[in-house]
Design a protein around this motif. Structure first.
Motif, PDB file in Angstrom:
ATOM      1  N   MET A 271       0.831  -1.196   0.000  1.00 38.28           N
ATOM      2  CA  MET A 271       0.000   0.000   0.000  1.00 38.28           C
ATOM      3  C   MET A 271       0.869   1.251   0.000  1.00 38.28           C
ATOM      4  O   MET A 271       0.549   2.246  -0.626  1.00 38.28           O
ATOM      5  CB  MET A 271      -0.870  -0.030   1.248  1.00 38.28           C
ATOM      6  N   ILE A 272       1.960   1.174   0.763  1.00 37.78           N
ATOM      7  CA  ILE A 272       2.881   2.304   0.779  1.00 37.78           C
ATOM      8  C   ILE A 272       3.993   2.006  -0.216  1.00 37.78           C
ATOM      9  O   ILE A 272       4.649   0.971  -0.122  1.00 37.78           O
ATOM     10  CB  ILE A 272       3.460   2.508   2.184  1.00 37.78           C
TER      11      ILE A 272
ATOM     12  N   LEU B 164       8.293   6.038  -0.937  1.00 40.37           N
ATOM     13  CA  LEU B 164       7.693   6.648   0.243  1.00 40.37           C
ATOM     14  C   LEU B 164       8.232   5.985   1.507  1.00 40.37           C
ATOM     15  O   LEU B 164       8.539   6.628   2.502  1.00 40.37           O
ATOM     16  CB  LEU B 164       6.173   6.516   0.177  1.00 40.37           C
ATOM     17  N   ARG B 165       8.358   4.658   1.416  1.00 39.26           N
ATOM     18  CA  ARG B 165       8.874   3.905   2.550  1.00 39.26           C
ATOM     19  C   ARG B 165      10.276   4.393   2.930  1.00 39.26           C
ATOM     20  O   ARG B 165      10.596   4.541   4.103  1.00 39.26           O
ATOM     21  CB  ARG B 165       8.919   2.425   2.183  1.00 39.26           C
TER      22      ARG B 165
ATOM     23  N   PHE C 185      10.071   7.722   4.561  1.00 37.61           N
ATOM     24  CA  PHE C 185       9.620   7.544   5.937  1.00 37.61           C
ATOM     25  C   PHE C 185      10.762   7.139   6.851  1.00 37.61           C
ATOM     26  O   PHE C 185      10.884   7.609   7.969  1.00 37.61           O
ATOM     27  CB  PHE C 185       8.525   6.470   5.996  1.00 37.61           C
ATOM     28  N   ARG C 186      11.590   6.234   6.325  1.00 36.74           N
ATOM     29  CA  ARG C 186      12.686   5.749   7.152  1.00 36.74           C
ATOM     30  C   ARG C 186      13.629   6.913   7.486  1.00 36.74           C
ATOM     31  O   ARG C 186      14.067   7.052   8.613  1.00 36.74           O
ATOM     32  CB  ARG C 186      13.419   4.621   6.437  1.00 36.74           C
TER      33      ARG C 186
ATOM     34  N   LEU D 108      12.829  10.160   7.504  1.00 29.51           N
ATOM     35  CA  LEU D 108      12.139  11.062   8.430  1.00 29.51           C
ATOM     36  C   LEU D 108      12.150  10.503   9.849  1.00 29.51           C
ATOM     37  O   LEU D 108      12.354  11.224  10.827  1.00 29.51           O
ATOM     38  CB  LEU D 108      10.693  11.290   7.979  1.00 29.51           C
ATOM     39  N   ALA D 109      11.941   9.191   9.968  1.00 32.54           N
ATOM     40  CA  ALA D 109      11.950   8.558  11.278  1.00 32.54           C
ATOM     41  C   ALA D 109      13.314   8.732  11.935  1.00 32.54           C
ATOM     42  O   ALA D 109      13.407   9.008  13.136  1.00 32.54           O
ATOM     43  CB  ALA D 109      11.597   7.072  11.162  1.00 32.54           C
ATOM     44  N   LEU D 110      14.364   8.607  11.121  1.00 35.07           N
ATOM     45  CA  LEU D 110      15.714   8.786  11.663  1.00 35.07           C
ATOM     46  C   LEU D 110      15.919  10.215  12.163  1.00 35.07           C
ATOM     47  O   LEU D 110      16.483  10.441  13.235  1.00 35.07           O
ATOM     48  CB  LEU D 110      16.756   8.440  10.599  1.00 35.07           C
TER      49      LEU D 110
ATOM     50  N   LEU E  85      13.642  12.276  13.204  1.00 34.84           N
ATOM     51  CA  LEU E  85      12.864  12.383  14.438  1.00 34.84           C
ATOM     52  C   LEU E  85      13.623  11.756  15.602  1.00 34.84           C
ATOM     53  O   LEU E  85      13.735  12.321  16.693  1.00 34.84           O
ATOM     54  CB  LEU E  85      11.518  11.677  14.245  1.00 34.84           C
ATOM     55  N   GLY E  86      14.171  10.578  15.338  1.00 34.34           N
ATOM     56  CA  GLY E  86      14.927   9.889  16.379  1.00 34.34           C
ATOM     57  C   GLY E  86      16.116  10.704  16.848  1.00 34.34           C
ATOM     58  O   GLY E  86      16.373  10.810  18.039  1.00 34.34           O
TER      59      GLY E  86
ATOM     60  N   TYR F 208      15.561  13.467  19.267  1.00 31.03           N
ATOM     61  CA  TYR F 208      15.397  13.055  20.651  1.00 31.03           C
ATOM     62  C   TYR F 208      16.656  12.443  21.239  1.00 31.03           C
ATOM     63  O   TYR F 208      16.888  12.512  22.430  1.00 31.03           O
ATOM     64  CB  TYR F 208      14.200  12.093  20.776  1.00 31.03           C
ATOM     65  N   LEU F 209      17.454  11.848  20.338  1.00 30.31           N
ATOM     66  CA  LEU F 209      18.640  11.147  20.834  1.00 30.31           C
ATOM     67  C   LEU F 209      19.784  12.119  21.120  1.00 30.31           C
ATOM     68  O   LEU F 209      20.499  11.986  22.125  1.00 30.31           O
ATOM     69  CB  LEU F 209      19.072  10.096  19.806  1.00 30.31           C
TER      70      LEU F 209
ATOM     71  N   ILE G 160       4.431   8.301  10.129  1.00 28.91           N
ATOM     72  CA  ILE G 160       5.757   7.772   9.813  1.00 28.91           C
ATOM     73  C   ILE G 160       6.056   6.539  10.654  1.00 28.91           C
ATOM     74  O   ILE G 160       6.550   5.526  10.161  1.00 28.91           O
ATOM     75  CB  ILE G 160       6.831   8.835  10.089  1.00 28.91           C
ATOM     76  N   LEU G 161       5.715   6.625  11.937  1.00 25.93           N
ATOM     77  CA  LEU G 161       6.105   5.554  12.853  1.00 25.93           C
ATOM     78  C   LEU G 161       5.099   4.406  12.892  1.00 25.93           C
ATOM     79  O   LEU G 161       5.286   3.459  13.640  1.00 25.93           O
ATOM     80  CB  LEU G 161       6.324   6.114  14.256  1.00 25.93           C
TER      81      LEU G 161
ATOM     82  N   VAL H  55      13.111   4.264  17.220  1.00 31.17           N
ATOM     83  CA  VAL H  55      12.785   5.681  17.369  1.00 31.17           C
ATOM     84  C   VAL H  55      11.672   5.857  18.395  1.00 31.17           C
ATOM     85  O   VAL H  55      11.733   6.719  19.276  1.00 31.17           O
ATOM     86  CB  VAL H  55      12.375   6.288  16.008  1.00 31.17           C
TER      87      VAL H  55
ATOM     88  N   VAL I  32      13.017   5.451  21.884  1.00 33.79           N
ATOM     89  CA  VAL I  32      13.772   6.631  22.330  1.00 33.79           C
ATOM     90  C   VAL I  32      12.813   7.747  22.733  1.00 33.79           C
ATOM     91  O   VAL I  32      12.978   8.402  23.766  1.00 33.79           O
ATOM     92  CB  VAL I  32      14.731   7.120  21.218  1.00 33.79           C
TER      93      VAL I  32
ATOM     94  N   TRP J  10       8.660  19.770  22.533  1.00 34.04           N
ATOM     95  CA  TRP J  10       9.555  18.631  22.278  1.00 34.04           C
ATOM     96  C   TRP J  10       9.263  17.504  23.272  1.00 34.04           C
ATOM     97  O   TRP J  10       9.199  16.336  22.919  1.00 34.04           O
ATOM     98  CB  TRP J  10      10.998  19.125  22.405  1.00 34.04           C
TER      99      TRP J  10
END
Lengths: 275, 308
Positions: A1-2, A6-7, A10-11, A13-15, A17-18, A21-22, B111-112, B122, B125, B182
């Motif tokens: 579906m995705i 795009l996948r 997403f990966r 973008l997820a990184l 985002l991570g 926070y990291l 995304i997640l 992610v 975290v 955040w």
């Protein structure tokens, strides 16, 4: 579906985002292994000889604070659990129309109590604890912490208690088991997942609580780690390396719990968090 | 406790009131410790808060006699500009949080919600950061955003002038709001992601068959399905803004000047730095009124979720 591209997006973008926070977490840890000089000259240096001096100093000065934190967090967790588990069990049993009404009223009250901002409770609690001669004692702080965390603990436990089929209770009643017996050998074991979640959350919250700690414990007494961190934060000549080492120590219980039961913790939180 | 049960089962002894008969069949005793503790240390303090706001209480008579002065505190507080400024700032914080929790929350959750090791890590975290005591993440950002801290020296390295994130009167409020956003985002992602996963698959597949692209499907088909969840999330976010105190305390304490005094910060500072306990109590009560306005729809929404 995705679709495949795009996948990939997403990966990525997820990184991103991570990392958002990291990276801050990484900087806390990195800074705690630097000397004061290294922090001042090169706050972003990644390559340096790590030193444990900061930790040695902080733990040496703060061993009392760590012990105080442990006492507070363990006492708050135990007592909260002793009160919250029976309450959650009672609030999940629809035994009669009248009782259902009690449940509704109590739940509404819990929701309201959860919404009261902490600065609003710290003002009157100061005088309440003072007039009951509990101000400046660990006991007073512990009771205040329990009152703060109890509504949340009950709300978090209740969905787990609701999941126990009432047929089990009826069977226990047929077998002639009393209330207390049923609670001990039926409810508590079936609630073990919820209890684990609550233990984690309450322990972490009590360990990290600082607003009550800095106001209800007298000046000069050994503050818990969180209170020490808050106090160090307000001095202007901040020693960032010690501050970050204290921050790491303050997050240690959470880190430990995460390593041990990350999956169950996330699942438990997702179940209870929305309420 | 067991004696109580047998007594009730053994054919209702005479002389007991209807009430106690009614209660005998319920698990009321399991609730008594919770009621006792909350009555003494959560509900009673709120009553004290009201009494405080109607009296003249300072550090000298905090234990002792409080003289009743009626609504004088309220007149004083409401005629002071400071509380209206604080209200405006609190609303500003709430609006930024709403935007962030909805926009980044929805995109982040989308995304997640694609499985895989990366997303799982992610998510872990983010949940870790969310569960971190605010005193820790607040301290971290106080360091990161310091005038000569890592972020400014990174900006310096690429030739951008340093920014006074936390010490500029115009910027400090929004820097702290950014930190709060955040710290609050993981919760919002977790909640929206949970709701996303519950959307029926065939609904999404039908849209895909009709040729709708991913984001089009997400916004046109999936988003409307999330309405109940987003409603609760909106109320929780506003409440969170009115509760937010820890991050302000750790990073700015209401300063520079009074530029980051939101309602809870103003109430706390008035009571514990200015030692005007009853003025602080009055500000606290006024801001709780604002909270109460949002509490009613929240309790309704939660009750609706409860009833199957």
């Amino acid at each position: 579906m995705i679709s495949r591209p795009l996948r990939t997006t997403f990966r990525v973008l997820a990184l991103v985002l991570g990392l958002a926070y990291l990276l801050p977490l990484l900087w806390i840890v990195l800074t705690s292994f630097k000397t004061k000089q290294q922090v001042l000259t090169e706050p972003n240096g990644i390559f340096f000889t790590p030193t444990l001096d900061t930790y040695a100093n902080v733990v040496g000065d703060g061993i009392g604070a760590i012990l105080t934190s442990l006492q507070i967090a363990i006492a708050v967790t135990l007592i909260t659990l002793l009160i919250a588990v029976p309450a959650a069990a009672a609030l999940a049993r629809r035994v009669s129309v009248g009782w259902n009404r009690v449940i509704t009223v109590f739940l509404a009250a819990l929701l309201v109590l959860q919404m009261v901002p902490q600065p609003m409770t710290v003002i009157p609690l100061y005088s309440v604890l003072a007039s009951w001669k509990l101000l400046g004692t660990l006991g007073g702080l512990i009771v205040a912490d329990i009152a703060l965390l109890l509504p949340f603990a009950i709300m978090l436990l209740r969905p787990f208690a609701l999941a126990i089929p009432s047929a089990l209770y009826e069977a226990a009643e047929l077998d002639g088991a009393g209330r207390w017996r049923t609670f001990r050998s039926l409810t508590v074991p079936l609630l073990s997942n919820g209890i684990l979640t609550v233990v984690c959350i309450v322990f972490i919250s009590a360990w990290g609580e600082f607003v009550y700690a800095i106001n209800f414990l007298p000046q000069g007494i050994v503050l818990p780690v969180s209170g020490l961190l808050a106090q160090q934060n307000s001095t202007y000549s901040a020693e960032w390396n010690s501050l970050m080492a204290l921050a790491v120590i303050t997050s240690l219980p959470l880190l430990l719990l995460f390593v041990v039961s990350q999956r169950r913790l996330i699942a438990g939180l997702s179940l209870g968090a929305v309420k | 406790m067991s004696s109580l049960v047998t007594e009730t089962d053994a054919g209702r002894p005479t002389g007991r009131s209807a009430l106690s008969r009614l209660l005998g069949r319920t698990p009321i005793w399991f609730l008594v410790p919770a009621i006792g503790l909350l009555a003494g240390f959560a509900v009673y303090p709120l009553i004290v808060l009201v009494r405080m706001s109607l009296s003249d209480v300072g550090p000298s008579n905090i234990v002792g006699e409080w003289s009743f002065i009626g609504l004088q505190n309220f007149v004083e507080v409401l005629s002071d500009d400071e509380i209206w400024l604080a209200l405006a700032r609190t609303i500003g914080v709430a609006l930024v949080l709403l935007a962030s929790n909805f926009v980044f929350g929805f995109v982040g959750a989308s995304i997640l919600s694609v499985g895989g090791r990366v997303t799982e890590t992610v998510l872990a975290v983010m949940v870790f950061v969310w569960a971190l005591p605010p005193i820790v993440s607040g301290s971290a950002f106080k360091f990161l955003l310091d005038d000569s801290g890592p972020i400014n020296s990174a900006l310096d390295a690429v030739g951008i002038a340093p920014v006074s994130w936390l010490s500029s009167p115009d910027l400090a409020l929004w820097s702290v709001t950014g930190i709060i956003a955040w710290a609050a985002l993981p919760f919002s992602v977790l909640v929206i992601r949970g709701a996303l996963m519950a959307v029926p698959v065939d609904l999404v597949e039908a849209a895909a068959l009709d040729g709708a692209g991913y984001w089009r499907t997400q916004f046109r088909i999936v988003l409307p399905q999330l309405r109940p969840t987003l409603g609760i999330l909106a109320i929780l976010t506003v409440l969170y803004a009115f509760k937010s105190f820890d991050f302000f305390y750790v990073t700015t304490k209401g300063g520079p000047g009074t530029t980051t005094n939101t309602l809870p910060v103003l109430a706390y500072n008035t009571a514990f730095s200015g030692f005007e306990m009853s003025t602080g109590a009055t500000i606290a009560l006024v801001s709780m009124l604002a909270v109460a306005i949002f509490a009613v729809p929240y309790i309704r929404a939660v009750r609706r979720e409860e009833q199957p």
